[in-house]
Write a protein that holds these residues in place. Structure first.
Motif, PDB file in Angstrom:
ATOM      1  N   SER A  92       0.854  -1.182   0.000  1.00 34.91           N
ATOM      2  CA  SER A  92       0.000   0.000   0.000  1.00 34.91           C
ATOM      3  C   SER A  92       0.895   1.240   0.000  1.00 34.91           C
ATOM      4  O   SER A  92       2.111   1.144   0.212  1.00 34.91           O
ATOM      5  N   ARG A  93       0.287   2.394  -0.233  1.00 35.08           N
ATOM      6  CA  ARG A  93       1.083   3.605  -0.411  1.00 35.08           C
ATOM      7  C   ARG A  93       0.305   4.820   0.075  1.00 35.08           C
ATOM      8  O   ARG A  93      -0.923   4.858  -0.023  1.00 35.08           O
ATOM      9  N   PHE A  94       1.025   5.786   0.600  1.00 36.71           N
ATOM     10  CA  PHE A  94       0.395   7.019   1.071  1.00 36.71           C
ATOM     11  C   PHE A  94       0.517   8.118   0.017  1.00 36.71           C
ATOM     12  O   PHE A  94       1.537   8.231  -0.659  1.00 36.71           O
ATOM     13  N   ASP A  95      -0.549   8.900  -0.102  1.00 38.39           N
ATOM     14  CA  ASP A  95      -0.608   9.993  -1.065  1.00 38.39           C
ATOM     15  C   ASP A  95      -0.901  11.303  -0.343  1.00 38.39           C
ATOM     16  O   ASP A  95      -1.457  11.318   0.758  1.00 38.39           O
ATOM     17  N   TYR A 114      -4.757   5.541  -4.219  1.00 33.59           N
ATOM     18  CA  TYR A 114      -4.558   4.555  -5.278  1.00 33.59           C
ATOM     19  C   TYR A 114      -4.233   3.158  -4.749  1.00 33.59           C
ATOM     20  O   TYR A 114      -4.561   2.167  -5.396  1.00 33.59           O
ATOM     21  N   HIS A 115      -3.599   3.079  -3.602  1.00 35.61           N
ATOM     22  CA  HIS A 115      -3.199   1.774  -3.064  1.00 35.61           C
ATOM     23  C   HIS A 115      -3.550   1.692  -1.580  1.00 35.61           C
ATOM     24  O   HIS A 115      -2.698   1.864  -0.714  1.00 35.61           O
ATOM     25  N   PRO A 116      -4.828   1.404  -1.250  1.00 44.23           N
ATOM     26  CA  PRO A 116      -5.239   1.326   0.155  1.00 44.23           C
ATOM     27  C   PRO A 116      -4.709   0.053   0.823  1.00 44.23           C
ATOM     28  O   PRO A 116      -4.383  -0.931   0.144  1.00 44.23           O
ATOM     29  N   ILE A 117      -4.669   0.068   2.128  1.00 46.43           N
ATOM     30  CA  ILE A 117      -4.134  -1.068   2.868  1.00 46.43           C
ATOM     31  C   ILE A 117      -5.103  -2.250   2.899  1.00 46.43           C
ATOM     32  O   ILE A 117      -4.690  -3.397   3.026  1.00 46.43           O
TER      33      ILE A 117
END
Length: 504
Positions: A92-95, A114-117
């Motif tokens: 996952s990634r933070f924006d 875009y990439h939730p946990i």
């Protein structure tokens, strides 16, 4: 155990002037992660502190300060996903979500677009005993909360409290599967129940720990079925978002009001604008807050201060193995293990504190009797005096001791209520109260028979009537119980009275 039936969507139908309409609802629930520190700093999350008392340099966006991810908040989000039978994303990634509010010092919010946990899951919504609806969860992502602007302290000035800034939130986004106001409230209630069982959110809606944005649209009856076939959103009407709802009752009212507002616009030939609205419970209306932003309006881009989050499957498996018993599992076990009704099991498992209290009372004792006393006597008294279970004057151990005396036959149900009253007002131990105050039930059959003979001797006419009409035998039981101060074993009294009257 009653087997659950999963129903197909049954929308609430709204009658318009020109035809019937159905409502379509999706919810974005913001649940504060139960953690002692914030998502990217070590500042406290304690509620009720003096303004700006829990603000670190990171929270205040001081130059050069960098966020450090709180691992415990990550584990809480994963546990929540597991509790909702959801897909856990190992990557996952933070924006950065860019917008300006006075109470957002950074000028952006760190979130996950875009990439939730957590990916897709589900919530089983209990509509009535034996009937449940599946509401799909689209995603859960972690993000930081903003602060709070205060406008009522001065007629000319606004103030900013940054205590909430950086507090970890889980945004739980449902699919547009909810079909009516009542179902929306039940969905939120069930979601809150699961999170409280998991210990990932305290669910305190009054303190803002849990709040919902409710997306409402309407469409002609039959259109939702077309959407459901292939997720074709063109079949649905334009949605409006009702912001920051923190009351089940107000959520139902707001949905009803907003649906009727949109129907009126459609039938007048107008167009519903996609926007964010607020619900005014005093006026019973929703009002426009701002036009609804899309993702591109926020200029999302990967947060340069945080590396992508990669977790291992073993980490997820360990968290899964340590999950507590969840509400549906506990309810089913209560029915099987304690022999109670489905209704009683629902009442006792509605809150984790109530379920834990009951299990202490029932341990090694009559489960059905324990359920009756907890629900009717204890809960009834707590509700009457507006006392929370956690502040109950009668502990689970005290009530369990009382149940034990009833089961052993040491006291009758009537005496038990007197003992309960003493426990409520004075405290103490049930067995010691019964012994010291001479409240123990009379089980000596000789003494009971002597009392029966005495009552019958004093009422010969009533004896003859009872012999002719056995239904009148209960009168003698009542008189004997009265004569013995309620201490005689009522079962033994009834048996002896029937023998004396020749009733089989």
């Amino acid at each position: 155990m009653t087997e659950l039936t999963y129903t197909s969507p049954k929308p609430k139908i709204f009658a318009g002037a020109k035809g019937d309409w159905e409502v379509v609802i999706g919810m974005e629930v913001h649940a504060q992660v139960q953690s002692s520190s914030k998502l990217f700093s070590g500042a406290s999350t304690e509620f009720g502190a003096e303004p700006n008392a829990h603000v670190s340099l990171v929270d205040a966006a001081m130059p050069g300060m960098l966020p450090v991810l709180n691992e415990f908040c990550v584990s809480q989000a994963v546990r929540t996903g597991l509790g909702l039978n959801a897909q856990i994303n190992l990557y996952s990634r933070f924006d950065r979500k860019n917008y300006f509010y006075p109470d957002l010092p950074q000028g952006y919010q760190i979130s996950q677009l875009y990439h939730p946990i957590v990916g897709e899951g589900e919530v089983l919504v209990d509509m009535e005993p034996g009937i449940a609806r599946k509401v799909r969860v689209e995603r859960i992502h972690l993000e930081q909360d903003a602060g709070k602007s205060v406008h009522d302290m001065d007629p000319n000035l606004s103030f900013v409290d940054l205590n909430r800034t950086g507090v970890a939130l889980m945004e739980i986004v449902s699919k547009p599967d909810i079909r009516g106001p009542e179902e929306a409230a039940e969905y939120l209630r069930k979601l809150r129940q699961i999170l409280r069982y998991l210990g990932t959110c305290d669910g305190n809606m009054q303190e803002g720990s849990m709040r919902a944005d409710v997306n409402v649209s309407v469409c002609p009856v039959g259109n939702y079925a077309k959407f459901a076939e292939n997720d074709d959103f063109s079949c649905l009407g334009t949605r409006c978002e009702i912001k920051n709802m923190n009351s089940m009752r107000f959520i139902q009212q707001a949905i009803d009001v907003e649906a009727k507002r949109q129907i009126k616009i459609h039938e007048a030939g107008g167009t519903v604008d996609q926007e964010t609205r607020l619900y005014d419970p005093v006026k019973g209306e929703t009002r426009s807050m701002r036009s609804k932003e899309e993702a591109h309006d926020y200029r999302y881009f990967p947060c340069p201060d945080l590396l992508p989050l990669t977790i291992e499957q073993g980490y997820v498996d360990n968290l899964k193995s340590d999950l507590p018993e969840l509400p549906d599992q506990k309810r089913e076990r209560f029915v099987i293990e304690y022999g109670m009704t489905e209704y009683d099991a629902r009442v006792l498992t509605a809150e984790i504190d109530a379920a834990n209290y009951y299990e202490i009372v029932a341990k090694g004792r009559d489960g059905k009797l324990a359920a009756n006393w907890v629900i009717n006597e204890l809960f009834g008294r707590l509700n009457k005096e507006d006392i929370d279970l956690t502040a109950s004057p009668v502990s689970a151990e005290q009530l369990g001791g009382l149940i034990e005396l009833i089961t052993k036959g040491d006291i009758s149900g009537k005496i038990a209520k007197d003992v309960f009253e003493i426990l409520w007002n004075e405290g103490g131990d049930a067995a010691e109260i019964v012994e010291s105050r001479g409240m123990k039930q009379v089980t000596d059959l000789g003494a009971i028979e002597a009392s029966v003979d005495e009552v019958m001797a004093a009422n010969p006419a009533q004896v003859e009537k009872a012999k002719a009409n056995p239904k009148l035998a209960g009168w003698f039981v009542g008189q004997v119980m009265k004569a013995t101060g309620g201490k005689a074993n009522p079962g033994a009294v009834g048996k002896i009275v029937n023998e004396k009257l020749g009733i089989k």
